[in-house]
Design a protein around this motif. Structure first.
Motif, PDB file in Angstrom:
ATOM      1  N   THR A  60       0.792  -1.058   0.139  1.00 19.54           N
ATOM      2  CA  THR A  60       0.115  -0.022  -0.184  1.00 19.54           C
ATOM      3  C   THR A  60       0.901   1.249   0.169  1.00 19.54           C
ATOM      4  OG1 THR A  60      -1.788  -1.334   1.029  1.00 19.54           O
ATOM      5  CG2 THR A  60      -1.911   1.100   1.065  1.00 19.54           C
ATOM      6  N   GLY A  61       1.894   1.180   0.824  1.00 15.59           N
ATOM      7  CA  GLY A  61       2.959   2.525   0.870  1.00 15.59           C
ATOM      8  C   GLY A  61       3.663   2.581  -0.412  1.00 15.59           C
ATOM      9  N   GLN A  62       3.903   1.882  -1.352  1.00 17.46           N
ATOM     10  CA  GLN A  62       4.439   1.850  -2.387  1.00 17.46           C
ATOM     11  C   GLN A  62       3.628   2.676  -3.488  1.00 17.46           C
ATOM     12  OE1 GLN A  62       5.932  -1.791  -3.984  1.00 17.46           O
ATOM     13  NE2 GLN A  62       7.637  -1.872  -2.670  1.00 17.46           N
ATOM     14  N   TYR A  63       2.291   2.769  -3.293  1.00 14.55           N
ATOM     15  CA  TYR A  63       1.458   3.418  -4.209  1.00 14.55           C
ATOM     16  C   TYR A  63       1.168   4.716  -4.114  1.00 14.55           C
ATOM     17  CZ  TYR A  63       0.324  -0.992  -6.617  1.00 14.55           C
ATOM     18  OH  TYR A  63       0.407  -2.091  -7.333  1.00 14.55           O
ATOM     19  N   PHE A  64       1.575   5.221  -2.872  1.00 18.74           N
ATOM     20  CA  PHE A  64       1.111   6.500  -2.456  1.00 18.74           C
ATOM     21  C   PHE A  64       2.197   7.183  -1.645  1.00 18.74           C
ATOM     22  CE2 PHE A  64      -2.674   3.987  -2.299  1.00 18.74           C
ATOM     23  CZ  PHE A  64      -3.746   4.896  -2.805  1.00 18.74           C
ATOM     24  N   ARG A  65       2.352   8.538  -2.017  1.00 15.51           N
ATOM     25  CA  ARG A  65       3.339   9.539  -1.288  1.00 15.51           C
ATOM     26  C   ARG A  65       2.588  10.715  -0.612  1.00 15.51           C
ATOM     27  NH1 ARG A  65       9.162  11.888  -3.541  1.00 15.51           N
ATOM     28  NH2 ARG A  65       9.574  12.870  -1.677  1.00 15.51           N
ATOM     29  N   LYS A  66       1.739  11.337  -1.434  1.00 14.55           N
ATOM     30  CA  LYS A  66       0.935  12.613  -0.906  1.00 14.55           C
ATOM     31  C   LYS A  66      -0.117  11.856   0.098  1.00 14.55           C
ATOM     32  CE  LYS A  66      -1.584  16.600  -2.202  1.00 14.55           C
ATOM     33  NZ  LYS A  66      -2.211  17.179  -3.125  1.00 14.55           N
ATOM     34  N   ASN A  67      -0.565  10.994  -0.009  1.00  9.20           N
ATOM     35  CA  ASN A  67      -1.845  10.493   0.764  1.00  9.20           C
ATOM     36  C   ASN A  67      -1.497   9.157   1.478  1.00  9.20           C
ATOM     37  OD1 ASN A  67      -3.610  12.848   0.300  1.00  9.20           O
ATOM     38  ND2 ASN A  67      -3.876  11.913  -1.871  1.00  9.20           N
ATOM     39  N   ARG A  68      -0.200   8.856   1.619  1.00  4.91           N
ATOM     40  CA  ARG A  68       0.127   7.503   2.075  1.00  4.91           C
ATOM     41  C   ARG A  68      -0.503   7.528   3.635  1.00  4.91           C
ATOM     42  NH1 ARG A  68       6.443   6.628   2.262  1.00  4.91           N
ATOM     43  NH2 ARG A  68       5.950   6.318   0.144  1.00  4.91           N
ATOM     44  N   ALA A  69      -0.418   8.182   4.249  1.00  4.40           N
ATOM     45  CA  ALA A  69      -1.213   8.123   5.717  1.00  4.40           C
ATOM     46  C   ALA A  69      -2.393   7.497   5.756  1.00  4.40           C
ATOM     47  CB  ALA A  69      -0.971   9.309   6.532  1.00  4.40           C
ATOM     48  N   ALA A  70      -3.120   8.443   4.631  1.00  5.03           N
ATOM     49  CA  ALA A  70      -4.764   7.954   4.859  1.00  5.03           C
ATOM     50  C   ALA A  70      -4.715   6.409   4.091  1.00  5.03           C
ATOM     51  CB  ALA A  70      -5.293   9.191   3.891  1.00  5.03           C
ATOM     52  N   ALA A  71      -4.029   6.221   3.176  1.00  4.66           N
ATOM     53  CA  ALA A  71      -4.371   4.936   2.521  1.00  4.66           C
ATOM     54  C   ALA A  71      -3.790   3.855   3.358  1.00  4.66           C
ATOM     55  CB  ALA A  71      -3.371   4.943   1.125  1.00  4.66           C
ATOM     56  N   MET A  72      -2.692   4.043   4.164  1.00  3.63           N
ATOM     57  CA  MET A  72      -2.181   2.809   5.115  1.00  3.63           C
ATOM     58  C   MET A  72      -3.330   2.924   6.117  1.00  3.63           C
ATOM     59  SD  MET A  72       1.836   3.173   4.909  1.00  3.63           S
ATOM     60  CE  MET A  72       1.974   2.005   5.950  1.00  3.63           C
ATOM     61  N   LEU A  88       7.396   4.772   9.723  1.00  5.55           N
ATOM     62  CA  LEU A  88       8.520   3.725   9.533  1.00  5.55           C
ATOM     63  C   LEU A  88       8.753   3.902   8.099  1.00  5.55           C
ATOM     64  CD1 LEU A  88       7.839   0.763  11.712  1.00  5.55           C
ATOM     65  CD2 LEU A  88       9.783   2.335  11.962  1.00  5.55           C
ATOM     66  N   THR A  89       7.671   3.967   7.335  1.00  7.23           N
ATOM     67  CA  THR A  89       7.759   4.147   5.576  1.00  7.23           C
ATOM     68  C   THR A  89       8.449   5.536   5.241  1.00  7.23           C
ATOM     69  OG1 THR A  89       5.757   5.065   5.040  1.00  7.23           O
ATOM     70  CG2 THR A  89       5.736   2.652   5.366  1.00  7.23           C
ATOM     71  N   LEU A  90       8.613   6.687   6.238  1.00  9.00           N
ATOM     72  CA  LEU A  90       9.132   7.829   5.665  1.00  9.00           C
ATOM     73  C   LEU A  90      10.739   7.683   5.538  1.00  9.00           C
ATOM     74  CD1 LEU A  90       6.837  10.148   7.606  1.00  9.00           C
ATOM     75  CD2 LEU A  90       6.619   9.198   5.156  1.00  9.00           C
ATOM     76  N   VAL A  91      11.314   6.797   6.347  1.00 13.24           N
ATOM     77  CA  VAL A  91      12.857   6.597   6.539  1.00 13.24           C
ATOM     78  C   VAL A  91      13.471   6.247   5.477  1.00 13.24           C
ATOM     79  CG1 VAL A  91      14.559   5.831   8.137  1.00 13.24           C
ATOM     80  CG2 VAL A  91      12.501   6.435   8.901  1.00 13.24           C
ATOM     81  N   PRO A  92      13.027   5.088   4.537  1.00 11.31           N
ATOM     82  CA  PRO A  92      13.944   4.483   3.585  1.00 11.31           C
ATOM     83  C   PRO A  92      13.889   5.648   2.536  1.00 11.31           C
ATOM     84  CG  PRO A  92      11.867   3.343   3.751  1.00 11.31           C
ATOM     85  CD  PRO A  92      11.916   4.132   4.894  1.00 11.31           C
ATOM     86  N   LYS A  93      15.128   5.779   1.821  1.00 14.19           N
ATOM     87  CA  LYS A  93      15.253   6.884   0.717  1.00 14.19           C
ATOM     88  C   LYS A  93      14.897   6.026  -0.478  1.00 14.19           C
ATOM     89  CE  LYS A  93      19.075   9.427   2.787  1.00 14.19           C
ATOM     90  NZ  LYS A  93      19.046   8.579   4.009  1.00 14.19           N
ATOM     91  N   ASP A  94      14.872   4.562  -0.855  1.00 14.65           N
ATOM     92  CA  ASP A  94      14.348   4.045  -1.843  1.00 14.65           C
ATOM     93  C   ASP A  94      13.152   3.421  -1.420  1.00 14.65           C
ATOM     94  OD1 ASP A  94      13.970   2.215  -3.947  1.00 14.65           O
ATOM     95  OD2 ASP A  94      16.125   1.531  -4.064  1.00 14.65           O
ATOM     96  N   PRO A  95      12.093   3.713  -2.276  1.00 13.07           N
ATOM     97  CA  PRO A  95      10.874   3.174  -2.164  1.00 13.07           C
ATOM     98  C   PRO A  95      10.773   1.511  -2.004  1.00 13.07           C
ATOM     99  CG  PRO A  95      10.709   4.921  -3.601  1.00 13.07           C
ATOM    100  CD  PRO A  95      11.897   4.649  -3.368  1.00 13.07           C
ATOM    101  N   LYS A  96      11.581   0.749  -2.768  1.00 15.58           N
ATOM    102  CA  LYS A  96      11.935  -0.611  -2.732  1.00 15.58           C
ATOM    103  C   LYS A  96      12.212  -1.174  -1.394  1.00 15.58           C
ATOM    104  CE  LYS A  96      13.614  -1.373  -7.606  1.00 15.58           C
ATOM    105  NZ  LYS A  96      14.488  -1.907  -8.234  1.00 15.58           N
ATOM    106  N   ASN A  97      12.809  -0.361  -0.600  1.00 14.73           N
ATOM    107  CA  ASN A  97      12.998  -0.784   0.681  1.00 14.73           C
ATOM    108  C   ASN A  97      12.027  -0.579   1.750  1.00 14.73           C
ATOM    109  OD1 ASN A  97      15.388  -1.221  -0.199  1.00 14.73           O
ATOM    110  ND2 ASN A  97      16.426   0.460   0.323  1.00 14.73           N
ATOM    111  N   ILE A  98      10.922  -0.059   1.459  1.00 17.68           N
ATOM    112  CA  ILE A  98       9.771   0.222   2.376  1.00 17.68           C
ATOM    113  C   ILE A  98       9.553  -1.017   3.186  1.00 17.68           C
ATOM    114  CG2 ILE A  98       7.466   0.769   2.575  1.00 17.68           C
ATOM    115  CD1 ILE A  98       7.728   3.090   0.583  1.00 17.68           C
ATOM    116  N   GLY A  99       9.064  -2.114   2.370  1.00 16.03           N
ATOM    117  CA  GLY A  99       8.668  -3.185   3.022  1.00 16.03           C
ATOM    118  C   GLY A  99       9.834  -4.012   4.065  1.00 16.03           C
ATOM    119  N   THR A 100      11.106  -3.761   3.745  1.00 13.99           N
ATOM    120  CA  THR A 100      12.128  -4.361   4.769  1.00 13.99           C
ATOM    121  C   THR A 100      12.246  -3.512   5.859  1.00 13.99           C
ATOM    122  OG1 THR A 100      13.288  -5.349   2.880  1.00 13.99           O
ATOM    123  CG2 THR A 100      14.508  -4.949   4.838  1.00 13.99           C
TER     124      THR A 100
END
Length: 305
Positions: A35-47, A231-243
């Motif tokens: 879910t977090g990979q699909y959103f940046r502006k509205n990520r908190a609402a989506a998650m 926690l999803t705001l920390v990684p610089k690469d969106p691929k690393n959000i899950g890890t």
């Protein structure tokens, strides 16, 4: 399904505790990461919307169990199996439709270097401290209510009330977080939960306990969703959000495991007043940790981050 066959205590621990816990963790983390990979502006609402489903289940299942367990044609075994069949269908649909936006990282399974990042470690420490306290009130609310005169038939519904308002607490603060800052809303939810934790000991009448369960469900629900979002705001690469999300939740979840046994030990020697003090104190310490975590990001304490 295996829980429905359990007879001994260790069997419940293995089926519901160990295997069930692993299954839940392997379900929640990938779903939130995708879910977090699909959103940046509205990520908190989506998650927040995504994680609100667990609160909806927390409303439905306690009521189902309360109605089905006394039924002589169902009893424990078939009551639990019916719940298992529901989970099978719902989770089957979920697994079929969830898809990550970005391809998985192939070189490493874990990223131990993440624990060298000060904002990440500080945020995990703050969340760990907070999780020590926020699940104590809902865990003991029915027992506390009965001890203060509530009917044993009404007390179990406090958990459904708590989860019902927690659903809104995961969605509404998520929408607000996208506008006013994710760390800011996380801090507000933590402070609110801490204040309520201290006030818990003064809540004694049936009406007051019900209102407390509702308000606390809203505030603590925001903590669960905002912790994942931050926690999803920390990684610089969106691929690393899950890890990053998985490692962070794994580390912080240890607090959820040990928090209630610690409060149980306190209760065995003291009373609910001291349990209330412990819950409020560690939640407040976690709130202060969020301020420190935000400071280490370099975005500024008064920024909308």
């Amino acid at each position: 399904m295996m829980t429905s066959l359990c007879k001994e205590y260790y069997q419940f621990v293995l089926a519901q505790g160990v295997v069930g816990g692993i299954g839940i963790g392997m379900s929640i983390a990938p779903a939130l990461a995708a879910t977090g990979q699909y959103f940046r502006k509205n990520r908190a609402a989506a998650m927040g919307i995504a994680i609100a489903g667990s609160s909806l289940g927390g409303v439905i299942f306690p009521i189902m169990l309360a109605k089905m367990l006394p039924n002589p044609r169902l009893l424990f075994g078939w009551t639990i199996r019916i719940c298992g069949f529901m989970m099978l269908v719902i989770m089957g649909v979920s697994c079929a439709v969830i898809k990550a936006r970005l391809p998985p990282r192939k070189e490493k399974l874990f990223l131990p270097g993440a624990f060298k990042e000060v904002p990440y470690v500080t945020l995990i420490a703050a969340s760990f401290t907070m999780l020590l306290g926020i699940f104590i009130p809902p865990f003991y609310l029915p027992t506390f209510a009965i001890a203060n005169g509530m009917s044993p038939t009404l007390a179990p519904y406090l958990i459904s009330i708590y989860n019902a308002t927690s659903l809104f607490g995961r969605v509404i603060p998520g929408v607000l977080a996208d506008k006013f800052g994710r760390f800011n809303v996380y801090f507000a939810a933590a402070v609110s939960s801490a204040i309520l934790g201290f006030c818990w000991q003064r809540v004694t009448s049936n009406a007051a306990v019900i209102v407390f369960a509702a308000i606390y469900g809203f505030c603590s629900g925001a903590i669960v969703s905002m912790m994942s979002v931050c926690l999803t705001l920390v990684p610089k690469d969106p691929k690393n959000i899950g890890t990053y999300l998985g490692m962070g939740l794994a580390a912080a979840s240890i607090a959820a495991l040990i928090g209630t046994p610690i409060s149980g030990a306190i209760l065995s020697h003291e009373n609910f007043n001291r349990v209330s003090d412990f819950s409020g104190s560690v939640s407040l310490a976690g709130a202060l940790g969020i301020i420190l975590a935000k400071y280490t990001t370099g975005k500024g304490l008064i920024s909308k981050f």
